[in-house]
Design an enzyme around this catalytic site. Structure first.
Site, PDB file in Angstrom:
ATOM      1  N   HIS A  69       2.063   2.579   3.508  1.00 13.26           N
ATOM      2  CA  HIS A  69       0.733   3.017   3.910  1.00 13.26           C
ATOM      3  C   HIS A  69       0.537   2.616   5.372  1.00 13.26           C
ATOM      4  O   HIS A  69       1.110   1.631   5.840  1.00 13.26           O
ATOM      5  CB  HIS A  69      -0.343   2.341   3.056  1.00 13.26           C
ATOM      6  CG  HIS A  69      -0.369   2.791   1.645  1.00 13.26           C
ATOM      7  ND1 HIS A  69      -1.477   2.615   0.838  1.00 13.26           N
ATOM      8  CD2 HIS A  69       0.559   3.411   0.872  1.00 13.26           C
ATOM      9  CE1 HIS A  69      -1.236   3.108  -0.362  1.00 13.26           C
ATOM     10  NE2 HIS A  69      -0.001   3.581  -0.368  1.00 13.26           N
ATOM     11  N   GLU A  71      -1.946   1.169   7.094  1.00  5.95           N
ATOM     12  CA  GLU A  71      -2.448  -0.171   7.396  1.00  5.95           C
ATOM     13  C   GLU A  71      -1.475  -1.260   6.945  1.00  5.95           C
ATOM     14  O   GLU A  71      -1.338  -2.289   7.613  1.00  5.95           O
ATOM     15  CB  GLU A  71      -3.848  -0.398   6.818  1.00  5.95           C
ATOM     16  CG  GLU A  71      -3.958  -0.253   5.329  1.00  5.95           C
ATOM     17  CD  GLU A  71      -4.250   1.163   4.838  1.00  5.95           C
ATOM     18  OE1 GLU A  71      -3.527   2.103   5.234  1.00  5.95           O
ATOM     19  OE2 GLU A  71      -5.183   1.320   4.041  1.00  5.95           O
ATOM     20  N   CYS A  99      -6.777   1.011   0.084  1.00  6.60           N
ATOM     21  CA  CYS A  99      -6.586   0.900  -1.366  1.00  6.60           C
ATOM     22  C   CYS A  99      -6.504  -0.584  -1.753  1.00  6.60           C
ATOM     23  O   CYS A  99      -6.545  -1.463  -0.897  1.00  6.60           O
ATOM     24  CB  CYS A  99      -5.307   1.628  -1.776  1.00  6.60           C
ATOM     25  SG  CYS A  99      -3.798   0.803  -1.181  1.00  6.60           S
ATOM     26  N   CYS A 102      -3.503  -2.471   0.017  1.00 11.39           N
ATOM     27  CA  CYS A 102      -3.723  -2.762   1.435  1.00 11.39           C
ATOM     28  C   CYS A 102      -4.869  -3.747   1.644  1.00 11.39           C
ATOM     29  O   CYS A 102      -4.782  -4.632   2.499  1.00 11.39           O
ATOM     30  CB  CYS A 102      -3.961  -1.464   2.196  1.00 11.39           C
ATOM     31  SG  CYS A 102      -2.468  -0.412   2.210  1.00 11.39           S
TER      32      CYS A 102
END
Length: 173
Positions: A69, A71, A99, A102
């Protein structure tokens, strides 16, 4: 009439908003890079002491990595760039609300703040479905600023998925 203290507070808030928008525009550039690669257009930058120390975009498909992802990758890059796992003093700018994975990494890396663009009704963990940033049961809390350039961030996602649907429809025709 506003007093000196109120004016100062307004100026600080305006300055923070301008800074947040500038860094979010960098995250949007990362999101567009992801879209060009066929990835869901999510981008992130990590800022420490007013300087970008890391940037990344979604690469789950390209890397065949469920943790790739934007981040998450930017936080890992920031840790390497700063040569420390504790990212105290850092702000993460990301185009879509993080999410659970993260947001959990943000807790574990001890960031000070997360600024995000669009809310995520299907997986948002900083206020929409969960609020990991202020869970008393966890060992760290951090500030969250939602909705910075939200329309632009959401439009990147809409454009990407609209094009995908159109391409699938064209394949079937």
């Amino acid at each position: 009439m506003m007093g000196e203290e109120e004016t100062s507070s307004c100026n600080e808030a305006d300055g923070q908003r301008i800074e947040d928008e500038a860094f979010m525009r960098l995250a949007l550039e990362e999101a567009r890079a992801a879209a060009r690669e066929g990835e869901v257009p999510i981008g992130a930058v990590v800022v420490c002491d007013g300087e970008v120390v890391a940037h990344a975009h979604n690469r789950r498909e390209t890397d065949r990595d469920p943790s790739a992802h934007a981040e998450f990758s930017a936080l890992v890059e920031a840790s390497r760039a700063l040569d420390r796992w504790r990212l105290t003093g850092c702000t993460v700018y990301v185009t879509l609300e993080p999410c659970l994975m993260c947001a959990g990494l943000m807790v574990n890396s001890r960031i000070d703040r997360c600024v995000y663009g669009a809310s995520d009704p299907k997986g948002g963990a900083l206020g929409t479905l969960y609020d990991v940033s202020h869970d008393e049961r966890l060992n760290h809390e951090f500030a969250v600023e939602p909705g910075v350039l939200a329309d632009e961030c959401a439009e990147e996602l809409r454009r990407f998925f609209r094009a995908r649907r159109q391409a699938k429809h064209a394949e079937r025709s």
